[in-house]
Design an enzyme around this catalytic site. Structure first.
Site, PDB file in Angstrom:
ATOM      1  N   ASP A   1       1.067   3.590   4.929  1.00 39.10           N
ATOM      2  CA  ASP A   1       1.481   4.995   4.960  1.00 39.10           C
ATOM      3  C   ASP A   1       0.538   5.732   5.907  1.00 39.10           C
ATOM      4  O   ASP A   1      -0.667   5.816   5.649  1.00 39.10           O
ATOM      5  CB  ASP A   1       1.374   5.574   3.531  1.00 39.10           C
ATOM      6  CG  ASP A   1       2.382   6.680   3.290  1.00 39.10           C
ATOM      7  OD1 ASP A   1       3.054   6.648   2.243  1.00 39.10           O
ATOM      8  OD2 ASP A   1       2.510   7.557   4.171  1.00 39.10           O
TER       9      ASP A   1
ATOM     10  N   GLU B   1       8.972  10.426   7.857  1.00 42.06           N
ATOM     11  CA  GLU B   1       9.392  11.340   6.796  1.00 42.06           C
ATOM     12  C   GLU B   1       9.768  12.661   7.457  1.00 42.06           C
ATOM     13  O   GLU B   1       8.906  13.403   7.919  1.00 42.06           O
ATOM     14  CB  GLU B   1       8.245  11.569   5.802  1.00 42.06           C
ATOM     15  CG  GLU B   1       8.657  12.460   4.655  1.00 42.06           C
ATOM     16  CD  GLU B   1       7.491  13.153   4.000  1.00 42.06           C
ATOM     17  OE1 GLU B   1       6.509  13.442   4.703  1.00 42.06           O
ATOM     18  OE2 GLU B   1       7.558  13.390   2.786  1.00 42.06           O
TER      19      GLU B   1
ATOM     20  N   HIS C   1       8.049   8.487  -4.295  1.00 44.29           N
ATOM     21  CA  HIS C   1       6.936   8.985  -5.098  1.00 44.29           C
ATOM     22  C   HIS C   1       6.927  10.502  -5.201  1.00 44.29           C
ATOM     23  O   HIS C   1       6.100  11.083  -5.923  1.00 44.29           O
ATOM     24  CB  HIS C   1       5.619   8.517  -4.486  1.00 44.29           C
ATOM     25  CG  HIS C   1       5.394   9.108  -3.138  1.00 44.29           C
ATOM     26  ND1 HIS C   1       6.187   8.810  -2.050  1.00 44.29           N
ATOM     27  CD2 HIS C   1       4.513  10.015  -2.693  1.00 44.29           C
ATOM     28  CE1 HIS C   1       5.791   9.498  -1.010  1.00 44.29           C
ATOM     29  NE2 HIS C   1       4.768  10.242  -1.371  1.00 44.29           N
TER      30      HIS C   1
HETATM   31  C1  BGC Z   1       4.044  12.990   1.020  1.00 49.00           C
HETATM   32  C2  BGC Z   1       3.570  13.750  -0.156  1.00 49.00           C
HETATM   33  C3  BGC Z   1       2.280  14.450   0.246  1.00 49.00           C
HETATM   34  C4  BGC Z   1       2.482  15.299   1.484  1.00 49.00           C
HETATM   35  C5  BGC Z   1       1.165  15.663   2.111  1.00 49.00           C
HETATM   36  C6  BGC Z   1       4.376  14.041   2.050  1.00 49.00           C
HETATM   37  O1  BGC Z   1       4.914  13.422   3.081  1.00 49.00           O
HETATM   38  O2  BGC Z   1       5.205  12.206   0.734  1.00 49.00           O
HETATM   39  O3  BGC Z   1       3.351  12.915  -1.268  1.00 49.00           O
HETATM   40  O4  BGC Z   1       1.901  15.316  -0.803  1.00 49.00           O
HETATM   41  O5  BGC Z   1       3.188  14.632   2.491  1.00 49.00           O
HETATM   42  O6  BGC Z   1       0.659  14.537   2.774  1.00 49.00           O
END
Ligand code: BGC
Length: 581
Positions: free
Chosen positions: A98, A263, A340
């Site tokens: 990640d 994402e 998550h």
């Molecule tokens: C993640 C979250 C995180 C946020 C800050 C998002 O992409 O999936 O779990 O809190 O980014 O990094």
């Protein structure tokens, strides 16, 4: 075939803190994950995505990185990563990490240097702005933007008397991607380091937020109840984002042939998503788009945790909208219904009110997922129908910075109605629901950690009835059905993975039916998927009229087969797939 492996691969997201604890400290860890690789391989997993494992003060469960080249000690060591890679590769599985590079932890050495003085060489690696003052001369933040965790996106630093930007928690200062040396360090320090160790690619956190609009102006007031306003347009899909992602691809991803899944939030138009995932653009292989998984949440940046029930027709329409590519397209997409950051699918899109409906609806959700075009992602626990935390649990069981942020903001509002609605909304939607310990068996702590240990989050009260051990050898279990469904997906990949998607009966609020066609292969192969997403018996779509008399039943989630005048008689929550070959 000439398709890259990652298009018809099954990805599986592991949340390291909650998967398996090997040493009894109550935290999941890498040796625990390594000990369960056979379980993942047996399920049919091709690629493992591990949520952040790097050294971190854990203000946001590791999405606040203190050192990209060190492993958070309770998870293990960098040698454990080498073992994970070796043992996964030996089983024919790949591993992606990640990549969290929109921001670092405030304890990262880069930020420590940046905040030390205005003329530090790394000052411009983060986003600093002088204060403003209101009519009464009171100091106020540079803009009125609202954080994803509620509250402001700016924190004042007394030492240099400026604010720094953080789209998330104040512990997570945003990196300044407009600074070239900062980008270079990101590519070298956080990406090449891991690719050189054999990692196969990345899930890229907040991938469309790196290019902020440089005018830093106030956002319009959309939530009068809050002093801070949602403003994703100020940092999503910004002026240089494609330049940055293409540079990342050219300099790092492509040379290593690293798979990438971004994402991508706050981008509700497929036409805006396409440039990120078009192969010709050489940016990302694919992205997660969140319209569907956000169903039920309130304003994404307003009072987000006000639960808003939604009709099936809305879920069908969003599925159709995001089935916007097929095998003939140079763009690609993903299929997912859990992660998550969201509550459990069987509670949100199925029916977990009785054990029987829970079992049946979880399988129909599985059949829905495995018959959609794009790369399929499962989240740990989805395959055994893990459920949300019991509604009897109090707010003290919610550990997530986002849950506590919105709850605190509701408390501060002094509005008892908002507090009540927020607790209700968290009960349906909180990120915590997917983060409780994985349920392996009926031994104490669900086999997640040893007896007598204290898991970092409470184990679900029903772990004795919902766990891997109970389902592994039960042919009627959710787990058994997922294994079968993943195999079917591969057997019918031309239609299920690469086919075109046509929604049927969009207004029907009980049955979800669609047609998949093999336009890539130019064959006349057709599949009809017809899912009863209700607790009553329903007539499925007229398969005979679409597939002709040679319609063949491939699978029913309940071994049903009854047809009346060409139409399936679907039991409550029964799903079926028919083909013409
Ligand atoms: C993640 C979250 C995180 C946020 C800050 C998002 O992409 O999936 O779990 O809190 O980014 O990094």
């Amino acid at each position: 075939t000439n398709e890259p492996y990652w298009k018809d691969a099954t990805f599986y997201q592991v949340y390291p803190a909650s998967f398996k604890d090997s040493n009894g400290d109550g935290w999941g860890d890498l040796p625990g994950l390594i000990s369960e690789l056979d379980y993942l391989s047996d399920l049919g997993v091709d690629v493992i995505w591990v949520s952040p494992i790097f050294d971190s003060p854990q203000k946001d469960m590791g999405y606040d990185v203190r050192d990209y080249q060190k492993i958070y000690a309770p998870y293990g060591s960098i040698e454990d990563v080498d073992i994970l890679l070796r043992e996964s590769h030996n089983r024919g599985m790949k591993v992606i990490l990640d990549l969290v590079v929109n921001h670092t932890s405030q304890e990262h050495e880069w930020f420590q240097e940046s905040r030390s003085s205005k003329d530090n060489p790394k000052r411009d690696w983060y986003i600093w702005k002088p204060p403003r003052y209101d009519a009464e001369g009171t100091r106020i933040p540079p803009t009125n933007w609202r954080s994803y965790f509620a509250g402001p996106t700016w924190t004042f630093d007394e030492h240099t008397r400026e604010y720094y930007l953080h789209l998330y928690a104040s512990d997570q200062p945003d990196l300044n991607w407009d600074n070239a040396s900062c980008r270079r360090a990101i590519y070298d320090n956080t990406m090449r380091f891991w690719l050189d160790r054999g990692v196969d690619g990345f899930r890229i956190d907040t991938v469309n937020k790196y290019s902020k609009r440089q005018d830093f102006v106030d956002a319009p007031v959309t939530d009068p109840s809050s002093p801070h306003q949602s403003a994703p347009e100020m940092w999503c899909n910004g002026p240089r984002i494609h330049e940055f992602i293409h540079e990342m691809n050219r300099d790092v991803l492509a040379p290593y042939e690293a798979v990438s899944v971004g994402e991508l939030s706050n981008t509700p138009d497929p036409r805006q998503v396409r440039p990120y995932v078009s192969a010709r653009a050489q940016e990302l292989d694919m992205v997660f788009e969140f319209s569907l998984i956000r169903l039920g949440t309130g304003n994404i940046l307003g009072p987000k945790y006000i639960y808003q029930p939604f009709p099936l027709s809305k879920m069908k329409a969003l599925t159709q909208k995001w089935q916007f590519v097929d095998g003939t397209d140079d763009a690609w997409t993903t299929v997912f219904v859990e992660n998550h950051d969201n509550a459990r699918a069987v509670c949100r899109f199925g029916d977990s009110s009785t054990p029987e409906l829970w079992n049946k609806s979880a399988k129909t959700i599985a059949l829905w997922q495995v018959t959609l075009t794009g790369t399929l992602f499962l989240y740990q626990g989805q395959e055994i129908g893990m459920t949300n935390m019991p509604s009897s649990w109090g707010i003290e069981e919610y550990k997530d910075v986002e849950s506590t942020g919105f709850y605190e903001e509701a408390v501060q509002s002094g509005d008892p109605e908002l507090i009540k609605k927020t607790l209700h909304g968290l009960g349906h939607l909180a990120r915590d629901h997917s983060r409780i310990p994985f349920q392996w068996d009926a031994s104490p702590n669900a086999g997640f950690t040893r007896e007598g240990a204290t898991p970092w989050m409470r184990v679900h009260d029903e772990y004795k009835s919902i766990n891997v051990a109970r389902q592994r050898d039960d042919p009627d279990s959710i787990l058994s059905f997922y294994k079968k469904a993943l195999t079917l997906r591969k057997q019918h990949r031309d239609l299920f993975v690469f086919g075109s998607f046509t929604l049927l009966d969009p207004e029907d609020e009980s049955v979800f039916s669609y047609v998949k066609r093999d336009i890539k292969g130019h064959t006349d192969k057709i599949a009809v998927v017809t899912l009863n997403m209700s607790g009553e018996q329903q007539m499925g779509t007229d398969v005979a009229s679409i597939l002709g008399s040679e319609a063949r039943l491939v699978v029913s989630t309940q071994d049903g087969s009854k047809l009346v005048d060409g139409r399936p008689v679907l039991k409550p929550w029964e799903g079926r797939v028919y083909v013409n070959y």
